[in-house]
Design a protein around this motif. Sequence first.
Motif, PDB file in Angstrom:
ATOM      1  N   LYS A 115     -12.141  13.992  -6.578  1.00  8.72           N
ATOM      2  CA  LYS A 115     -13.501  13.673  -8.130  1.00  8.72           C
ATOM      3  C   LYS A 115     -13.096  12.422  -8.117  1.00  8.72           C
ATOM      4  O   LYS A 115     -13.847  12.102  -9.026  1.00  8.72           O
ATOM      5  CB  LYS A 115     -12.399  14.908  -9.748  1.00  8.72           C
ATOM      6  N   LEU A 116     -12.829  11.558  -7.209  1.00  8.38           N
ATOM      7  CA  LEU A 116     -12.574  10.504  -6.917  1.00  8.38           C
ATOM      8  C   LEU A 116     -14.345  10.220  -6.708  1.00  8.38           C
ATOM      9  O   LEU A 116     -13.677   9.799  -5.581  1.00  8.38           O
ATOM     10  CB  LEU A 116     -11.124   9.474  -6.498  1.00  8.38           C
ATOM     11  N   THR A 117     -14.663   9.836  -7.346  1.00 14.73           N
ATOM     12  CA  THR A 117     -15.895   9.615  -6.656  1.00 14.73           C
ATOM     13  C   THR A 117     -17.062   8.049  -5.909  1.00 14.73           C
ATOM     14  O   THR A 117     -17.008   7.693  -5.173  1.00 14.73           O
ATOM     15  CB  THR A 117     -17.635   9.597  -7.726  1.00 14.73           C
ATOM     16  N   GLN A 118     -15.306   6.898  -7.040  1.00 17.00           N
ATOM     17  CA  GLN A 118     -16.053   5.742  -6.183  1.00 17.00           C
ATOM     18  C   GLN A 118     -14.529   5.442  -5.112  1.00 17.00           C
ATOM     19  O   GLN A 118     -13.801   5.698  -5.184  1.00 17.00           O
ATOM     20  CB  GLN A 118     -15.998   4.671  -7.533  1.00 17.00           C
ATOM     21  N   PRO A 119     -15.024   4.120  -4.551  1.00 16.34           N
ATOM     22  CA  PRO A 119     -13.954   4.125  -3.257  1.00 16.34           C
ATOM     23  C   PRO A 119     -13.100   2.876  -3.532  1.00 16.34           C
ATOM     24  O   PRO A 119     -12.301   3.154  -2.865  1.00 16.34           O
ATOM     25  CB  PRO A 119     -15.262   3.234  -1.880  1.00 16.34           C
ATOM     26  N   TRP A 120     -13.048   2.309  -4.789  1.00 16.51           N
ATOM     27  CA  TRP A 120     -12.505   1.543  -4.750  1.00 16.51           C
ATOM     28  C   TRP A 120     -11.641   2.493  -5.787  1.00 16.51           C
ATOM     29  O   TRP A 120     -10.214   1.691  -6.106  1.00 16.51           O
ATOM     30  CB  TRP A 120     -12.606   0.523  -5.865  1.00 16.51           C
ATOM     31  N   MET A 121     -11.412   3.572  -6.354  1.00 16.47           N
ATOM     32  CA  MET A 121     -10.517   4.717  -7.068  1.00 16.47           C
ATOM     33  C   MET A 121      -9.454   4.921  -6.846  1.00 16.47           C
ATOM     34  O   MET A 121      -8.032   5.059  -7.484  1.00 16.47           O
ATOM     35  CB  MET A 121     -11.469   5.969  -8.015  1.00 16.47           C
ATOM     36  N   GLN A 122      -9.218   5.557  -5.245  1.00 14.49           N
ATOM     37  CA  GLN A 122      -8.605   6.066  -5.330  1.00 14.49           C
ATOM     38  C   GLN A 122      -6.743   4.429  -4.392  1.00 14.49           C
ATOM     39  O   GLN A 122      -5.912   4.560  -4.965  1.00 14.49           O
ATOM     40  CB  GLN A 122      -8.182   6.637  -3.552  1.00 14.49           C
ATOM     41  N   PRO A 123      -7.787   3.266  -4.180  1.00 13.65           N
ATOM     42  CA  PRO A 123      -6.463   3.151  -3.771  1.00 13.65           C
ATOM     43  C   PRO A 123      -5.726   1.841  -4.922  1.00 13.65           C
ATOM     44  O   PRO A 123      -4.716   1.250  -5.425  1.00 13.65           O
ATOM     45  CB  PRO A 123      -7.552   1.159  -3.007  1.00 13.65           C
ATOM     46  N   ALA A 124      -6.613   2.217  -6.244  1.00  9.38           N
ATOM     47  CA  ALA A 124      -6.735   1.740  -7.719  1.00  9.38           C
ATOM     48  C   ALA A 124      -5.165   2.303  -8.306  1.00  9.38           C
ATOM     49  O   ALA A 124      -4.521   1.877  -8.554  1.00  9.38           O
ATOM     50  CB  ALA A 124      -8.008   1.935  -8.500  1.00  9.38           C
ATOM     51  N   ILE A 125      -5.506   3.844  -7.839  1.00  4.17           N
ATOM     52  CA  ILE A 125      -4.318   4.720  -8.402  1.00  4.17           C
ATOM     53  C   ILE A 125      -3.274   4.201  -7.400  1.00  4.17           C
ATOM     54  O   ILE A 125      -1.842   4.473  -7.729  1.00  4.17           O
ATOM     55  CB  ILE A 125      -4.900   6.155  -8.513  1.00  4.17           C
ATOM     56  N   GLU A 126      -2.679   4.324  -6.186  1.00  6.84           N
ATOM     57  CA  GLU A 126      -2.194   3.886  -5.469  1.00  6.84           C
ATOM     58  C   GLU A 126      -1.626   2.527  -5.759  1.00  6.84           C
ATOM     59  O   GLU A 126      -0.179   2.752  -5.522  1.00  6.84           O
ATOM     60  CB  GLU A 126      -2.771   3.828  -3.570  1.00  6.84           C
ATOM     61  N   ALA A 127      -2.305   1.470  -6.258  1.00  6.38           N
ATOM     62  CA  ALA A 127      -1.390   0.601  -6.710  1.00  6.38           C
ATOM     63  C   ALA A 127      -0.850   0.453  -7.578  1.00  6.38           C
ATOM     64  O   ALA A 127       0.055   0.338  -8.326  1.00  6.38           O
ATOM     65  CB  ALA A 127      -2.951  -1.021  -7.179  1.00  6.38           C
ATOM     66  N   VAL A 128      -1.608   1.511  -8.705  1.00 10.62           N
ATOM     67  CA  VAL A 128      -0.475   1.141 -10.001  1.00 10.62           C
ATOM     68  C   VAL A 128       0.622   2.795  -9.846  1.00 10.62           C
ATOM     69  O   VAL A 128       1.812   1.776 -10.541  1.00 10.62           O
ATOM     70  CB  VAL A 128      -1.509   2.381 -11.254  1.00 10.62           C
ATOM     71  N   TYR A 129       0.743   3.231  -8.756  1.00  8.00           N
ATOM     72  CA  TYR A 129       1.947   4.207  -8.947  1.00  8.00           C
ATOM     73  C   TYR A 129       3.059   3.378  -7.936  1.00  8.00           C
ATOM     74  O   TYR A 129       4.322   3.344  -8.213  1.00  8.00           O
ATOM     75  CB  TYR A 129       1.396   5.200  -7.317  1.00  8.00           C
ATOM     76  N   ALA A 130       2.459   2.020  -7.311  1.00  8.68           N
ATOM     77  CA  ALA A 130       3.026   1.530  -6.696  1.00  8.68           C
ATOM     78  C   ALA A 130       4.208   0.224  -7.773  1.00  8.68           C
ATOM     79  O   ALA A 130       5.220  -0.256  -7.260  1.00  8.68           O
ATOM     80  CB  ALA A 130       2.660   0.155  -5.295  1.00  8.68           C
ATOM     81  N   TYR A 131       2.746  -0.370  -8.507  1.00 10.83           N
ATOM     82  CA  TYR A 131       3.565  -0.570  -9.707  1.00 10.83           C
ATOM     83  C   TYR A 131       4.481  -0.020 -10.014  1.00 10.83           C
ATOM     84  O   TYR A 131       6.037  -0.830 -10.823  1.00 10.83           O
ATOM     85  CB  TYR A 131       1.823  -1.036 -10.596  1.00 10.83           C
ATOM     86  N   THR A 132       4.297   1.345 -10.751  1.00  8.80           N
ATOM     87  CA  THR A 132       5.363   2.141 -11.315  1.00  8.80           C
ATOM     88  C   THR A 132       6.872   1.899 -10.613  1.00  8.80           C
ATOM     89  O   THR A 132       7.654   2.175 -11.322  1.00  8.80           O
ATOM     90  CB  THR A 132       5.074   3.457 -11.726  1.00  8.80           C
ATOM     91  N   VAL A 133       6.813   2.874  -9.256  1.00  2.71           N
ATOM     92  CA  VAL A 133       8.155   2.617  -8.614  1.00  2.71           C
ATOM     93  C   VAL A 133       8.655   1.135  -8.365  1.00  2.71           C
ATOM     94  O   VAL A 133       9.222   0.660  -7.285  1.00  2.71           O
ATOM     95  CB  VAL A 133       7.660   3.549  -7.192  1.00  2.71           C
TER      96      VAL A 133
END
Length: 62
Positions: A5-23
């Motif tokens: 459902k992530l339709t734009q190429p920037w979306m997946q790395p953005a989610i990964e960045a937020v996850y890295a921030y949380t850990v």
Amino acid sequence: MTSDKLTQPWMQPAIEAVYAYTVKDQAKFRQFADASIEHARGIQKYGLIHNFKQLEEDLVIQ
């Protein structure tokens, strides 16, 4: 953490960045934030740059 459902190429790395921030993984955060910004354009790129900058400042302070 991937989705069709992530339709734009920037979306997946953005989610990964937020996850890295949380850990609190600063290296991974920077890697994924940069990838996300690189794939974005226009107002989305502007938003990502400033939001990731704020998150990174918070990450460094902690």
